[in-house]
Every structure is written in C-alpha cells, then in structure tokens.
Scaffold this active site. Structure first.
Site, mmCIF file in Angstrom:
data_model
loop_
_atom_site.group_PDB
_atom_site.id
_atom_site.type_symbol
_atom_site.label_atom_id
_atom_site.label_comp_id
_atom_site.label_asym_id
_atom_site.label_seq_id
_atom_site.Cartn_x
_atom_site.Cartn_y
_atom_site.Cartn_z
ATOM 1 N N ASP A 214 0.871 -1.181 0.000
ATOM 2 C CA ASP A 214 0.000 0.000 0.000
ATOM 3 C C ASP A 214 0.906 1.229 0.000
ATOM 4 O O ASP A 214 2.113 1.130 0.240
ATOM 5 C CB ASP A 214 -0.892 0.007 1.258
ATOM 6 N N SER A 215 0.287 2.363 -0.211
ATOM 7 C CA SER A 215 1.037 3.616 -0.151
ATOM 8 C C SER A 215 1.459 3.929 1.286
ATOM 9 O O SER A 215 2.417 4.665 1.506
ATOM 10 C CB SER A 215 0.168 4.754 -0.683
ATOM 11 N N CYS B 110 -4.205 -1.382 -2.029
ATOM 12 C CA CYS B 110 -4.357 0.057 -2.215
ATOM 13 C C CYS B 110 -5.328 0.228 -3.370
ATOM 14 O O CYS B 110 -5.057 -0.264 -4.483
ATOM 15 C CB CYS B 110 -2.995 0.666 -2.542
ATOM 16 N N GLU C 262 -4.232 8.363 9.183
ATOM 17 C CA GLU C 262 -2.812 8.300 9.547
ATOM 18 C C GLU C 262 -2.561 9.019 10.883
ATOM 19 O O GLU C 262 -1.583 8.747 11.563
ATOM 20 C CB GLU C 262 -1.960 8.917 8.431
ATOM 21 N N CYS D 158 -10.951 2.796 -0.101
ATOM 22 C CA CYS D 158 -9.579 3.169 0.251
ATOM 23 C C CYS D 158 -9.249 2.307 1.465
ATOM 24 O O CYS D 158 -10.063 2.220 2.393
ATOM 25 C CB CYS D 158 -9.510 4.650 0.600
ATOM 26 N N HIS E 183 -7.451 2.760 3.852
ATOM 27 C CA HIS E 183 -7.363 3.491 5.122
ATOM 28 C C HIS E 183 -8.735 3.616 5.795
ATOM 29 O O HIS E 183 -8.798 3.954 6.978
ATOM 30 C CB HIS E 183 -6.846 4.914 4.891
HETATM 31 N N1 DGL Z 1 -4.684 3.383 0.926
HETATM 32 C C1 DGL Z 1 -4.788 4.017 -0.351
HETATM 33 C C2 DGL Z 1 -5.970 3.475 -1.139
HETATM 34 O O1 DGL Z 1 -6.528 2.451 -0.813
HETATM 35 C C3 DGL Z 1 -4.924 5.509 -0.347
HETATM 36 C C4 DGL Z 1 -3.980 6.354 0.389
HETATM 37 C C5 DGL Z 1 -3.242 7.311 -0.507
HETATM 38 O O2 DGL Z 1 -3.820 8.295 -1.019
HETATM 39 O O3 DGL Z 1 -2.075 7.049 -0.697
HETATM 40 O O4 DGL Z 1 -6.343 4.073 -2.130
#
Ligand code: DGL
Length: 271
Positions: A13-14, A77, A156, A192, A194
């Site tokens: 993931d990012s 992600c 975060e 997402c 997150h």
């Molecule tokens: N966790 C990432 C996703 O599922 C998004 C976070 C980011 O913008 O890097 O898209």
C-alpha cells in the site's frame, strides 16, 4: 518426497492503510508467511497522476518480489489497484490481486436498491474503476463515487473516532447526498484501505443524514476469504515482515493502530 515450500503472500500500500488488509489475511491464515510494504515516503498516492502511481506501484512490487519467494501479490491500495494492475500483471509472473473487484462484487451482492456509493481517493474516483467493475458484474447497478481524500490524513493521525473526522465526513457527504439518486444508496464501499477504521464514524454520520440503513463494504474480508480457500493447509511459520520507505518509528506508531506490531519485524527499504 519433496518438502512443500512455505507459501508467502506479499502485500503493498502507499502507507499503513493496507495493514487493514494484511490484518484480515493474517487472521484468516495465521500460519502463512506475510510480507508488507508501506510506501510511506511517497504517500499519498491518491492525489498523484495515474502514470506516477503506476511507476510507484511497479517499484514497490519490484522491491517486495526481489527474492522471488512470493506466491501472490496483493495490491492493498485502491488507488494503485485502479490504475496499475495491468502494468503489474504484465511485469510480474505471479498472481496479482487488486482490491477493487472483490469490493465491487461484495457491493453488488449487498445492494437491494441498485445504488452503490463509493468513497475513495481522487485518483480512484477519477479512474471510474468501481463503476467499471460493478458494470461488468451487473449493469443495472448504479455507482455513485465521492472523493474523500482528507480521510487518509485523519486515518494516519489515528483520529478514527474524533469530532474532526465527523466534521470532515459531514462536509463530504452532506452535499453529495443532496442528489436524489445518491440518496438511494444502501451500500457504501470503503474504496480506500485506510477507511475501514472509520466504520463507526461513517455509520453514525450516515445514520444522521439518511433515513435508511447503509451497509459498509470493505474488500479486506473478501480478499482474505479468497486467499484462505486457496492456501488452506499450506505450510508456513506465520512470520510477518514489514517494510516502510520512511521513518520506522512513525510506521510502528501509526501502523500499530491498524496491525498488532508485536507480531512483526519492521525494516526500512529504499525504492
Ligand atoms: N490506501 C490508499 C488506497 O486504498 C490511499 C492512500 C493514498 O492516497 O495514498 O487508495
């Protein structure tokens, strides 16, 4: 007789959001060896161009797959899944799973009104990936997507249940739900990785804004179930290796809100 090689799943993931997917896989397959990379140095991906996200995703995968000892790559992600899967599948000779299709399938199965909402990053929403995936499964289902990028920073920050999070959710959802078609959503995809941490806050705010219940869909569970069927009984030692591209201290502190860090070793990696 040859001893079977332990199976290994790599996940990226990012940032730390993909740890929600790692946690679901770890719960479903505690014996399996897992490896995770959070590209924390370059977060967020969601505001970047498709070309940049594809380049970052290829580099992250390259790093995770370097020793060749991985069976499946999970792109945990939505942003990378929405624009880098073809390039990843072309470059690497192993199975690459994204999070969009499992989420879309779960939403199509859940909706009764035929109106599905999606919240995600700017890039995921601009890609139309959920609309395409849902249309491929059931063209009668309408997808309404809303970019909610600020939620990544709130996650975060660990503000899962916080007045600032409720305020951001209201600011994003209230104008969106003013559209009569959007008002018909009975299912909301957490588009997402997150966002699962906001399940409580989202249910509360949606409960205030709509007069019917909305089911939240998170692709972590469908992915974990799919992998559990595939790897049931596979040998492994339950090791969890975590890599971050920036500050280990921050990754452990913030990531610890998403995944029990005591089970893992964290290392810094440069892409
Ligand atoms: N966790 C990432 C996703 O599922 C998004 C976070 C980011 O913008 O890097 O898209």
């Amino acid at each position: 007789m040859a001893i079977p090689r332990p199976a290994r799943i790599a996940v990226f993931d990012s940032g730390v959001g993909g740890l929600t997917v790692l946690a679901a896989i770890h719960r479903a397959l505690p014996e399996l060896d897992l490896r995770f990379l959070g590209d924390t140095a370059r977060l967020p991906y969601g505001t970047k161009s498709a070309h940049t996200v594809e380049r970052y995703a290829l580099q992250a995968a390259e790093s995770l797959l370097r020793d060749g000892d991985v069976d499946v790559l999970v792109v945990a992600c939505n942003t990378a899944s929405s624009c880098a899967l073809p390039a990843l599948r072309q470059r690497f000779d192993i199975e690459v799973l994204g999070v969009i299709e499992p989420g879309a399938a779960a939403a199509v199965a859940a909706t009764r009104t035929g109106h599905v909402g999606v919240v995600g990053t700017e890039r995921t929403v601009a890609s139309g990936a959920y609309a395409h995936a849902v249309a491929a499964l059931d063209p009668a289902v309408s997808v309404h997507a809303r970019a909610t990028p600020l939620l990544v920073s709130l996650a975060e920050e660990g503000w899962f249940d916080h007045p600032a999070t409720d305020a951001a959710l209201r600011a994003y959802l209230l104008p969106w739900l003013g559209d009569p078609a959007v008002q018909q959503i009975d299912t909301l995809v957490l588009g997402c990785t997150h966002y699962p941490v906001f399940a409580l806050a989202l249910s509360r705010v949606l409960g205030d804004l709509l007069d019917h219940p909305v089911r939240l869909v998170d692709s972590a569970e469908p992915i974990a179930r799919l992998l559990a069927r595939r790897f049931a009984g596979a040998p492994g030692q339950g090791t969890v290796e975590l890599f971050a591209t920036d500050s280990i201290e921050r990754f452990e502190r913030v990531g610890g809100l998403f995944f029990p860090m005591a089970h893992a070793q964290v290392a810094l990696v440069d892409l």
